[in-house]
Scaffold this motif. Structure first.
Motif, PDB file in Angstrom:
ATOM      1  N   LYS A 179       0.844  -1.324   0.152  1.00 29.90           N
ATOM      2  CA  LYS A 179       0.032   0.017   0.197  1.00 29.90           C
ATOM      3  C   LYS A 179       0.843   1.187   0.061  1.00 29.90           C
ATOM      4  O   LYS A 179       2.003   1.478   0.999  1.00 29.90           O
ATOM      5  CB  LYS A 179      -1.034   0.015   1.235  1.00 29.90           C
ATOM      6  N   VAL A 180       0.671   2.255  -0.877  1.00 30.58           N
ATOM      7  CA  VAL A 180       1.521   3.353  -1.061  1.00 30.58           C
ATOM      8  C   VAL A 180       0.712   4.549  -0.621  1.00 30.58           C
ATOM      9  O   VAL A 180       1.234   5.569  -0.483  1.00 30.58           O
ATOM     10  CB  VAL A 180       2.163   3.618  -2.496  1.00 30.58           C
ATOM     11  N   ALA A 181      -0.619   4.461  -0.623  1.00 32.35           N
ATOM     12  CA  ALA A 181      -1.417   5.762  -0.333  1.00 32.35           C
ATOM     13  C   ALA A 181      -2.829   5.278  -0.209  1.00 32.35           C
ATOM     14  O   ALA A 181      -3.394   4.238  -0.535  1.00 32.35           O
ATOM     15  CB  ALA A 181      -1.488   6.771  -1.540  1.00 32.35           C
ATOM     16  N   PHE A 182      -3.482   6.025   0.840  1.00 32.44           N
ATOM     17  CA  PHE A 182      -4.999   5.838   1.147  1.00 32.44           C
ATOM     18  C   PHE A 182      -5.486   7.045   1.648  1.00 32.44           C
ATOM     19  O   PHE A 182      -4.924   7.959   2.402  1.00 32.44           O
ATOM     20  CB  PHE A 182      -5.085   4.763   2.073  1.00 32.44           C
ATOM     21  N   ILE A 183      -6.772   6.956   1.559  1.00 26.81           N
ATOM     22  CA  ILE A 183      -7.938   8.001   2.007  1.00 26.81           C
ATOM     23  C   ILE A 183      -8.911   7.139   2.839  1.00 26.81           C
ATOM     24  O   ILE A 183      -9.442   6.537   1.939  1.00 26.81           O
ATOM     25  CB  ILE A 183      -8.255   9.069   1.057  1.00 26.81           C
ATOM     26  N   ALA A 184      -9.301   7.323   3.893  1.00 31.57           N
ATOM     27  CA  ALA A 184     -10.185   6.804   4.747  1.00 31.57           C
ATOM     28  C   ALA A 184     -11.469   7.827   4.864  1.00 31.57           C
ATOM     29  O   ALA A 184     -11.186   8.929   5.358  1.00 31.57           O
ATOM     30  CB  ALA A 184     -10.016   6.392   5.977  1.00 31.57           C
ATOM     31  N   PHE A 185     -12.718   7.495   4.556  1.00 29.73           N
ATOM     32  CA  PHE A 185     -13.998   8.157   4.649  1.00 29.73           C
ATOM     33  C   PHE A 185     -14.889   7.669   5.666  1.00 29.73           C
ATOM     34  O   PHE A 185     -15.049   6.643   5.737  1.00 29.73           O
ATOM     35  CB  PHE A 185     -14.493   8.420   3.207  1.00 29.73           C
ATOM     36  N   ASP A 186     -15.814   8.494   6.021  1.00 31.22           N
ATOM     37  CA  ASP A 186     -16.889   8.338   6.977  1.00 31.22           C
ATOM     38  C   ASP A 186     -17.814   7.747   5.833  1.00 31.22           C
ATOM     39  O   ASP A 186     -18.219   8.400   5.121  1.00 31.22           O
ATOM     40  CB  ASP A 186     -17.517   9.509   7.680  1.00 31.22           C
ATOM     41  N   GLY A 187     -18.288   6.483   6.050  1.00 28.07           N
ATOM     42  CA  GLY A 187     -19.407   5.934   5.040  1.00 28.07           C
ATOM     43  C   GLY A 187     -20.522   5.865   5.643  1.00 28.07           C
ATOM     44  O   GLY A 187     -21.788   5.414   4.800  1.00 28.07           O
ATOM     45  N   LYS A 188     -21.055   6.432   6.611  1.00 31.16           N
ATOM     46  CA  LYS A 188     -22.341   6.345   7.377  1.00 31.16           C
ATOM     47  C   LYS A 188     -23.332   7.128   6.508  1.00 31.16           C
ATOM     48  O   LYS A 188     -22.969   8.243   6.130  1.00 31.16           O
ATOM     49  CB  LYS A 188     -22.290   6.733   8.804  1.00 31.16           C
ATOM     50  N   ASP A 189     -24.400   6.651   6.092  1.00 33.08           N
ATOM     51  CA  ASP A 189     -25.300   7.366   5.206  1.00 33.08           C
ATOM     52  C   ASP A 189     -24.996   7.924   3.844  1.00 33.08           C
ATOM     53  O   ASP A 189     -25.320   8.972   3.310  1.00 33.08           O
ATOM     54  CB  ASP A 189     -26.234   8.249   6.045  1.00 33.08           C
ATOM     55  N   SER A 190     -23.994   7.166   3.157  1.00 31.91           N
ATOM     56  CA  SER A 190     -23.575   7.449   2.184  1.00 31.91           C
ATOM     57  C   SER A 190     -24.027   6.915   0.966  1.00 31.91           C
ATOM     58  O   SER A 190     -24.699   5.925   1.034  1.00 31.91           O
ATOM     59  CB  SER A 190     -21.888   7.327   2.081  1.00 31.91           C
ATOM     60  N   THR A 191     -23.880   7.140  -0.212  1.00 35.30           N
ATOM     61  CA  THR A 191     -24.103   6.722  -1.535  1.00 35.30           C
ATOM     62  C   THR A 191     -22.839   6.348  -2.315  1.00 35.30           C
ATOM     63  O   THR A 191     -21.861   6.540  -1.702  1.00 35.30           O
ATOM     64  CB  THR A 191     -24.949   7.629  -2.578  1.00 35.30           C
ATOM     65  N   ILE A 192     -23.002   5.677  -3.637  1.00 38.70           N
ATOM     66  CA  ILE A 192     -21.869   5.080  -4.113  1.00 38.70           C
ATOM     67  C   ILE A 192     -20.964   6.207  -4.769  1.00 38.70           C
ATOM     68  O   ILE A 192     -19.780   5.960  -5.211  1.00 38.70           O
ATOM     69  CB  ILE A 192     -22.119   4.059  -5.218  1.00 38.70           C
ATOM     70  N   GLU A 193     -21.444   7.355  -4.783  1.00 45.93           N
ATOM     71  CA  GLU A 193     -20.766   8.670  -5.097  1.00 45.93           C
ATOM     72  C   GLU A 193     -20.130   9.586  -4.115  1.00 45.93           C
ATOM     73  O   GLU A 193     -19.014  10.079  -4.143  1.00 45.93           O
ATOM     74  CB  GLU A 193     -21.653   9.301  -6.350  1.00 45.93           C
ATOM     75  N   ASN A 194     -21.272   9.887  -3.048  1.00 40.58           N
ATOM     76  CA  ASN A 194     -20.900  11.157  -2.142  1.00 40.58           C
ATOM     77  C   ASN A 194     -19.888  10.579  -1.197  1.00 40.58           C
ATOM     78  O   ASN A 194     -19.566  11.402  -0.319  1.00 40.58           O
ATOM     79  CB  ASN A 194     -22.081  11.691  -1.678  1.00 40.58           C
ATOM     80  N   TRP A 195     -19.718   9.443  -0.953  1.00 40.08           N
ATOM     81  CA  TRP A 195     -18.528   8.953   0.045  1.00 40.08           C
ATOM     82  C   TRP A 195     -17.255   9.523  -0.199  1.00 40.08           C
ATOM     83  O   TRP A 195     -16.405   9.696   0.549  1.00 40.08           O
ATOM     84  CB  TRP A 195     -18.423   7.198   0.209  1.00 40.08           C
ATOM     85  N   PHE A 196     -16.745   9.536  -1.502  1.00 40.00           N
ATOM     86  CA  PHE A 196     -15.858  10.117  -1.978  1.00 40.00           C
ATOM     87  C   PHE A 196     -15.817  11.566  -1.996  1.00 40.00           C
ATOM     88  O   PHE A 196     -15.945  12.410  -3.103  1.00 40.00           O
ATOM     89  CB  PHE A 196     -15.065   9.949  -3.378  1.00 40.00           C
ATOM     90  N   ASN A 197     -15.749  12.372  -0.792  1.00 40.69           N
ATOM     91  CA  ASN A 197     -15.783  13.644  -0.571  1.00 40.69           C
ATOM     92  C   ASN A 197     -15.006  14.399   0.314  1.00 40.69           C
ATOM     93  O   ASN A 197     -14.991  13.604   1.500  1.00 40.69           O
ATOM     94  CB  ASN A 197     -17.413  14.075  -0.393  1.00 40.69           C
ATOM     95  N   SER A 198     -14.571  15.539   0.461  1.00 40.68           N
ATOM     96  CA  SER A 198     -13.551  15.847   1.297  1.00 40.68           C
ATOM     97  C   SER A 198     -14.227  16.117   2.726  1.00 40.68           C
ATOM     98  O   SER A 198     -13.424  16.187   3.576  1.00 40.68           O
ATOM     99  CB  SER A 198     -12.984  17.319   0.842  1.00 40.68           C
ATOM    100  N   SER A 199     -15.399  16.405   2.847  1.00 41.64           N
ATOM    101  CA  SER A 199     -15.901  16.656   4.095  1.00 41.64           C
ATOM    102  C   SER A 199     -16.231  15.334   4.815  1.00 41.64           C
ATOM    103  O   SER A 199     -16.414  15.335   6.242  1.00 41.64           O
ATOM    104  CB  SER A 199     -17.450  17.039   3.794  1.00 41.64           C
ATOM    105  N   ARG A 200     -15.873  14.226   4.196  1.00 47.84           N
ATOM    106  CA  ARG A 200     -16.084  12.949   5.040  1.00 47.84           C
ATOM    107  C   ARG A 200     -14.698  12.322   5.214  1.00 47.84           C
ATOM    108  O   ARG A 200     -14.708  11.142   5.778  1.00 47.84           O
ATOM    109  CB  ARG A 200     -16.783  11.867   4.066  1.00 47.84           C
ATOM    110  N   ILE A 201     -13.505  12.929   4.938  1.00 43.87           N
ATOM    111  CA  ILE A 201     -12.233  12.686   5.190  1.00 43.87           C
ATOM    112  C   ILE A 201     -12.245  12.091   6.905  1.00 43.87           C
ATOM    113  O   ILE A 201     -12.366  13.059   7.626  1.00 43.87           O
ATOM    114  CB  ILE A 201     -11.113  13.474   4.924  1.00 43.87           C
ATOM    115  N   LEU A 202     -11.464  10.870   7.186  1.00 45.19           N
ATOM    116  CA  LEU A 202     -11.323  10.445   8.405  1.00 45.19           C
ATOM    117  C   LEU A 202      -9.796  10.572   8.718  1.00 45.19           C
ATOM    118  O   LEU A 202      -9.293  10.884   9.763  1.00 45.19           O
ATOM    119  CB  LEU A 202     -11.822   9.208   8.745  1.00 45.19           C
ATOM    120  N   ASN A 203      -9.064   9.896   7.669  1.00 43.27           N
ATOM    121  CA  ASN A 203      -7.755   9.924   7.941  1.00 43.27           C
ATOM    122  C   ASN A 203      -6.948   9.693   6.639  1.00 43.27           C
ATOM    123  O   ASN A 203      -7.787   9.294   5.460  1.00 43.27           O
ATOM    124  CB  ASN A 203      -7.315   8.704   8.651  1.00 43.27           C
ATOM    125  N   SER A 204      -5.749   9.723   6.176  1.00 46.06           N
ATOM    126  CA  SER A 204      -5.076   9.781   4.895  1.00 46.06           C
ATOM    127  C   SER A 204      -3.719   9.638   5.093  1.00 46.06           C
ATOM    128  O   SER A 204      -2.932  10.017   6.132  1.00 46.06           O
ATOM    129  CB  SER A 204      -5.387  11.011   4.200  1.00 46.06           C
TER     130      SER A 204
END
Length: 298
Positions: A179-204
């Protein structure tokens, strides 16, 4: 009279047996939830079951330390035990109308929802969003290494995303199996598109990829006119100073020389902790061999 007593005793025994079976089924139904039409590939082991096939299959699952789900084919009373692999997630999932996938309740686990492969000529964005259907993935598509996988793998459960108890979504990039890079997001109440949003970033893995950072692009659709998807970018001025953290260079369009590469799609990322200028030729510009999306289901 003896026949009447025998009848009553038999009736009470049968009633008790049925109630016990019903109670047993109810117990296992509280420990597993079913998803008709799905089957995990490459199970650990399989059994042909007796009449109480649901409870028996679930009971066998509980006997294995890493069992997180079972596949059941009711007509043939067939049970398959699925365990978490050495990387902590299960195998590929197929849509299969003759099977039902039963997943253990209250047992958090990671699930591979998508694995993108470079150079296969298929749009990563359209494959993820379901706009195109990639060919059936080979068994090797479960690996995060550069293998004989020749397509993108899309877990069919992406189509029921909003019904899953997703707590976290993680996008990961791999090179040489690491693994060379990652971004973790809050997935609660998400859709297949809006999970990838800067407001949901948990860690990177990038310290400055945070909800408070200013981006000019941070979305799956990205800059669609240039076929740039899963785009995390901070600066545009002209092609020579396009700067960001990661981008999937999808077919077919290229707006700048830096994305005019053969064998699309390609996965560019910053190999440094900060941003990278894509056209700079810097050693900080990395090219990943695998892009994967995992979800944590709780």
């Amino acid at each position: 009279m003896a026949e009447l007593i025998l009848f009553v005793v038999s009736y009470l025994f049968i009633t008790f047996f049925i109630s016990m079976n019903t109670a047993e089924e109810s117990i296992y139904a509280s420990l597993f939830y079913g998803l008709a039409g799905y089957r995990v590939r490459n199970s650990l082991t399989s059994f042909t079951l007796s009449d109480s096939y649901f409870s028996e299959c679930c009971m066998r699952c509980l006997q294995y330390q890493n069992c997180y789900s079972v596949n059941i084919q009711g007509d043939d009373r067939f049970c398959e035990i699925n365990t978490l692999g050495p990387s902590g997630y299960g195998d590929l999932v197929d849509a299969n109308g003759t099977w039902t996938l039963f997943i253990r309740t209250y047992v958090p686990h990671n699930e591979l929802m998508f694995r993108a492969t470079p150079g296969v000529g298929l749009s990563v964005k359209d494959s993820w969003l379901g706009n195109i259907i990639p060919p059936t993935a080979q068994d090797t598509c479960i690996s995060m290494k550069n293998t004989s996988c020749s397509t993108h793998y899309r877990n069919p459960r992406v189509d029921i995303w909003e019904s899953l108890s997703i707590s976290q979504v993680t996008l990961e990039l791999y090179k040489h199996g690491s693994k060379v890079a990652f971004i973790a997001f809050d997935g609660k109440d998400s859709t297949i598109e809006n999970w990838f949003n800067s407001s949901r970033i948990l860690n990177s893995s990038w310290s400055n990829v945070t909800p408070s950072t200013i981006y000019n692009y941070f979305s799956i659709k990205g800059h669609s006119e240039c076929s740039r998807s899963f785009f995390v970018n901070t600066h545009y001025h002209n092609c020579s100073v396009d700067t960001g953290y990661m981008v999937v260079v999808d077919p077919p369009t290229a707006c700048c020389p830096w994305e005019n590469v053969p064998n699309k799609p390609q996965f560019f990322y910053s190999a440094a902790d900060g941003t990278v200028t894509y056209q700079s030729g810097s050693t900080d510009l990395g090219t990943a061999e695998v892009m994967a999306v995992f979800v944590n289901i709780s």
